[in-house]
Design an enzyme around this catalytic site. Structure first.
Site, short mmCIF file in Angstrom:
data_model
loop_
_atom_site.label_atom_id
_atom_site.label_comp_id
_atom_site.label_asym_id
_atom_site.label_seq_id
_atom_site.Cartn_x
_atom_site.Cartn_y
_atom_site.Cartn_z
N VAL A 20 0.86 -1.19 0.00
CA VAL A 20 0.00 0.00 0.00
C VAL A 20 0.89 1.23 0.00
O VAL A 20 1.98 1.22 0.59
CB VAL A 20 -0.94 0.01 1.22
CG1 VAL A 20 -1.53 1.38 1.47
CG2 VAL A 20 -2.06 -1.00 1.03
N CYS A 21 0.44 2.26 -0.67
CA CYS A 21 1.14 3.54 -0.72
C CYS A 21 2.55 3.33 -1.27
O CYS A 21 2.76 2.55 -2.19
CB CYS A 21 1.13 4.19 0.67
SG CYS A 21 1.47 5.97 0.68
N THR A 22 3.55 3.98 -0.71
CA THR A 22 4.90 3.89 -1.26
C THR A 22 5.59 2.58 -0.90
O THR A 22 6.75 2.38 -1.28
CB THR A 22 5.75 5.08 -0.78
OG1 THR A 22 5.65 5.20 0.65
CG2 THR A 22 5.28 6.37 -1.43
#
Length: 244
Positions: free
Chosen positions: A107-109
């Site tokens: 998730v995300c970076t």
């Protein structure tokens, strides 16, 4: 036999590191904790407390060396990814687990960490909107969507997408009915007071403000990604020579 039919005991590893963004994984954790027969592992290089970028502290329960073979490898993001993208021991752990995991996820970076470990090349994936271009630099086909599923790679966009990602994975593993029951149980019924949660819908001044505020951070990360790209290219050339 489908994964939905054969899952008896599911091992899920959540990879933690200093300056992780807590909501990247705590929202997802709420979903994972409600999966049938799931064993969750909070993984880190040591069992020392992990301080998130917002100041909350978490206790890992399993070190990388103690970790079992995982069915699901899950990597959140946060400012702390900068150091981990060039941490050979950290990336080696992701590579080893990623090669045998049933699902490789982020998730995300956290997607940048998977890509730095060579686990997203040849796959479609997403990340936080500010870092989509960096993920592309790492040789990944980027998609600006909330959750992207490409075979056994599942990635979510920024921060709050962790809940959406968790529910998508729950549906992949156990079917829609289980995922929907979990959604209802945690009353995930988002009704945001503003329609500014993406660069496509945010007012232009808000978008400009957030982009400007992150400019220095993104430039530092871009330089790191460029070094990682160079290292990956060198490694791939050496492998090509060795196996030719």
């Amino acid at each position: 036999m489908s994964v939905k039919e054969q899952v008896c005991s599911l091992s899920i590893g959540i990879v933690l590191f200093p300056n992780v963004t807590q909501l990247d994984f705590t929202g997802t954790y709420e979903v994972f904790a409600r999966l049938p027969n799931a064993q969750l592992y909070l993984l880190a290089q040591t069992l020392e407390p992990i301080r998130s970028d917002g100041g909350l502290t978490f206790l890992p329960d399993t070190t990388f060396t103690q970790a079992p073979a995982l069915d699901v490898l899950f990597v959140p993001g946060g400012p702390g990814i900068n150091g981990k993208m060039e941490d050979e021991k950290f990336l080696e752990f992701l590579k080893i687990q990623g090669k045998q995991a049933r699902y490789v996820t982020a998730v995300c970076t956290g997607s940048l960490l998977l890509a730095a470990a060579g686990l997203l090349q040849g796959y479609r994936a997403t990340t936080h909107w500010l870092s989509l271009d960096l993920l592309e630099m790492l040789g990944v086909e980027t998609v600006a969507e909330r959750v992207v599923i490409d075979r056994n790679r599942i990635t979510g966009s920024g921060v709050t997408a962790g809940i959406d990602f968790g529910l998508a994975l729950a549906a992949e593993l156990f079917g829609d009915a289980i995922a929907q029951a979990i959604q209802l149980g945690i009353e995930y019924n988002p009704q945001p007071p503003f329609n500014s949660g993406s660069p496509q819908t945010a007012p232009a001044p808000v978008l400009a403000r957030v982009t400007a505020a992150s400019q220095n951070v993104q430039e530092i990360r871009r330089q790191i990604v460029q070094r990682v790209v160079t290292q990956l290219q060198t490694t791939n050339k050496l492998n090509h020579i060795y196996f030719a």
